[in-house]
Design a protein around this motif. Structure first.
Motif, PDB file in Angstrom:
ATOM      1  N   LEU A 116      42.178  46.477  26.405  1.00  0.00           N
ATOM      2  CA  LEU A 116      42.536  46.203  27.663  1.00  0.00           C
ATOM      3  C   LEU A 116      42.422  44.765  27.990  1.00  0.00           C
ATOM      4  N   ASP A 117      43.321  44.331  28.825  1.00  0.00           N
ATOM      5  CA  ASP A 117      43.800  42.990  29.066  1.00  0.00           C
ATOM      6  C   ASP A 117      42.675  42.387  29.605  1.00  0.00           C
ATOM      7  N   LYS A 118      42.092  41.446  28.606  1.00  0.00           N
ATOM      8  CA  LYS A 118      40.697  40.871  29.209  1.00  0.00           C
ATOM      9  C   LYS A 118      40.934  39.882  30.575  1.00  0.00           C
ATOM     10  N   GLU A 119      41.907  39.211  30.472  1.00  0.00           N
ATOM     11  CA  GLU A 119      42.504  38.128  31.496  1.00  0.00           C
ATOM     12  C   GLU A 119      42.621  39.077  33.011  1.00  0.00           C
ATOM     13  N   PHE A 120      43.159  40.139  32.829  1.00  0.00           N
ATOM     14  CA  PHE A 120      43.121  41.012  34.188  1.00  0.00           C
ATOM     15  C   PHE A 120      41.645  41.500  34.259  1.00  0.00           C
ATOM     16  N   LEU A 121      40.932  41.843  33.405  1.00  0.00           N
ATOM     17  CA  LEU A 121      39.434  42.383  33.818  1.00  0.00           C
ATOM     18  C   LEU A 121      38.800  41.192  34.421  1.00  0.00           C
ATOM     19  N   GLN A 122      38.868  39.911  34.017  1.00  0.00           N
ATOM     20  CA  GLN A 122      38.272  38.744  34.542  1.00  0.00           C
ATOM     21  C   GLN A 122      38.664  38.635  35.984  1.00  0.00           C
ATOM     22  N   GLU A 123      40.069  38.873  36.180  1.00  0.00           N
ATOM     23  CA  GLU A 123      40.840  38.839  37.717  1.00  0.00           C
ATOM     24  C   GLU A 123      40.258  39.849  38.569  1.00  0.00           C
ATOM     25  N   LEU A 124      39.833  40.834  38.148  1.00  0.00           N
ATOM     26  CA  LEU A 124      39.329  41.963  38.995  1.00  0.00           C
ATOM     27  C   LEU A 124      38.103  41.552  39.790  1.00  0.00           C
ATOM     28  N   LYS A 125      37.362  40.374  39.206  1.00  0.00           N
ATOM     29  CA  LYS A 125      36.256  39.947  39.889  1.00  0.00           C
ATOM     30  C   LYS A 125      36.418  39.451  41.368  1.00  0.00           C
ATOM     31  N   GLU A 126      37.706  39.118  41.459  1.00  0.00           N
ATOM     32  CA  GLU A 126      38.170  38.391  42.790  1.00  0.00           C
ATOM     33  C   GLU A 126      38.117  39.474  43.747  1.00  0.00           C
ATOM     34  N   LEU A 127      38.529  40.751  43.239  1.00  0.00           N
ATOM     35  CA  LEU A 127      38.378  41.726  44.386  1.00  0.00           C
ATOM     36  C   LEU A 127      37.237  42.190  44.847  1.00  0.00           C
ATOM     37  N   LYS A 128      36.086  41.568  44.442  1.00  0.00           N
ATOM     38  CA  LYS A 128      35.007  42.060  44.921  1.00  0.00           C
ATOM     39  C   LYS A 128      34.638  41.471  46.256  1.00  0.00           C
ATOM     40  N   ILE A 129      35.503  40.380  46.618  1.00  0.00           N
ATOM     41  CA  ILE A 129      35.383  39.983  48.001  1.00  0.00           C
ATOM     42  C   ILE A 129      35.724  40.862  49.193  1.00  0.00           C
ATOM     43  N   LEU A 130      36.511  41.847  48.844  1.00  0.00           N
ATOM     44  CA  LEU A 130      36.427  43.029  49.571  1.00  0.00           C
ATOM     45  C   LEU A 130      35.271  43.736  50.110  1.00  0.00           C
ATOM     46  N   ILE A 131      34.073  43.478  49.195  1.00  0.00           N
ATOM     47  CA  ILE A 131      32.730  44.216  49.430  1.00  0.00           C
ATOM     48  C   ILE A 131      31.850  43.275  49.922  1.00  0.00           C
ATOM     49  N   THR A 132      31.851  41.915  49.443  1.00  0.00           N
ATOM     50  CA  THR A 132      30.940  40.907  49.825  1.00  0.00           C
ATOM     51  C   THR A 132      31.113  40.298  51.094  1.00  0.00           C
TER      52      THR A 132
END
Length: 340
Positions: free
Chosen positions: A226-242
């Motif tokens: 899996l693309d590690k850079e993409f997996l890191q970028e996914l953390k940015e999406l948590k703003i939709l929860i927090t």
């Protein structure tokens, strides 16, 4: 006493496809003879039981001698010992690498190691696949995995070229390799209703969109890691929860789009935050409550479509590219897995 014999000499290797399948399925010679007799072969060929036994033994010996070539299918076309027409070679290879869905479902996502191989007795008993057939299938999975794990280029194409498999079977093996490498848990109780083909479809989506190969098509393990850079970028999406403001805006937009379009609207509105969290954290728990609440497949499609599209309207949400790459796969996989 004089005996007249009709003798025919040829160099084309005769292989009975029915007997080949019995051999692949792990039948002993005697059991294979019994199956053939029950199928009426004696009457059809006007042969005796002794002749049938001799023929079956001869076929089994041929298959056993061919087996080492089937481990490296390209060698089958270049050897001179067995004169087998190309179309028949293709059949032998495809059937040798075919597998039982019940068996692959039991080993999917597990490490292809000696430890797993020790469990084959139990898997054989559970699936009613003979132990010999289980071993052949497991060894095939392991062989393909070892050959392709360090190759550059597309995984499906590498499998197809090195093992001369059909495109559909090569894609199935790509899914097996992908799950074995990433060790996804597919044996959970809530996932038991899912078939191998459900998982194979999802593996294809992940390979095409979330792996290193999705952005660079000439690196080692491109379709496995899996693309590690993409997996890191996914953390940015948590703003939709927090972020409470974003969460409320997202909910309002989704509910406005859904109102009046589904009988499940009240439940969708009441549980939006829970659904949002499970979708964002890639949890399989997203599906189970929806099934319990009797969402139809159309309800699921409607909800996820508006859930995805509404995020594009959020003024302060700046991660649209990552969002689309993420939700494109999530939607496709959930649509595939949402069934009885």
């Amino acid at each position: 006493m004089a005996v007249e014999l009709d003798v025919f000499v040829g160099n084309t290797t005769i292989m009975d496809e029915e007997v080949y399948q019995l051999w692949l399925d792990g039948y002993t010679v005697n059991d294979a003879v019994k199956v053939r007799m029950e199928g009426g072969v004696l009457e059809e060929c006007e042969a005796s039981a002794d002749v049938l036994l001799s023929d079956t033994m001869d076929q089994y010996r041929t298959f056993q001698m061919c087996e080492r070539l089937l481990h490296s299918p390209a060698k089958l076309a270049n050897q001179l010992l067995f004169q087998i027409p190309p179309h028949r070679q293709a059949i032998l290879i495809e059937r040798y690498y075919a597998f039982d869905d019940a068996f692959v479902r039991e080993v999917l996502g597990k490490k292809l190691s000696k430890g797993t191989k020790k469990d084959l007795d139990d898997i054989s008993a559970k699936t009613s696949v003979t132990l010999k057939s289980c071993r052949r299938q497991f060894d095939n999975f392991k062989r393909v995995f070892k050959v392709v794990e360090e190759l550059k280029g597309p995984l499906v194409e590498n499998i197809r070229q090195h093992f001369l498999l059909s495109d559909s079977l090569a894609r199935d093996y790509a899914a097996i390799v992908f799950f074995a490498n990433n060790r996804f848990e597919t044996g959970k109780r809530k996932l038991q209703y899912l078939t191998f083909q459900d998982f194979a479809f999802c593996a294809g989506q992940l390979i095409n969109n979330w792996t290193v190969g999705a952005v660079d098509n000439m690196v080692e393990d491109m379709d496995v890691d899996l693309d590690k850079e993409f997996l890191q970028e996914l953390k940015e999406l948590k703003i939709l929860i927090t972020d409470k403001d974003l969460l409320d805006q997202h909910k309002s937009l989704v509910c406005t789009a859904l109102r009046g379009k589904t009988k499940a609207f009240n439940e969708m509105e009441a549980n939006f935050k829970v659904r949002n969290k499970t979708a964002m954290l890639m949890r399989t728990e997203f599906i189970e409550p929806c099934r319990s609440d009797r969402w139809t497949a159309a309800d699921m499609r409607l909800y996820l479509t508006h859930y995805t599209n509404s995020a594009h309207i959020l003024d302060t949400f700046k991660h649209q590219v990552v969002w689309d790459r993420y939700m494109g796969v999530i939607k496709s996989c959930i649509f595939k897995m949402y069934h009885d």
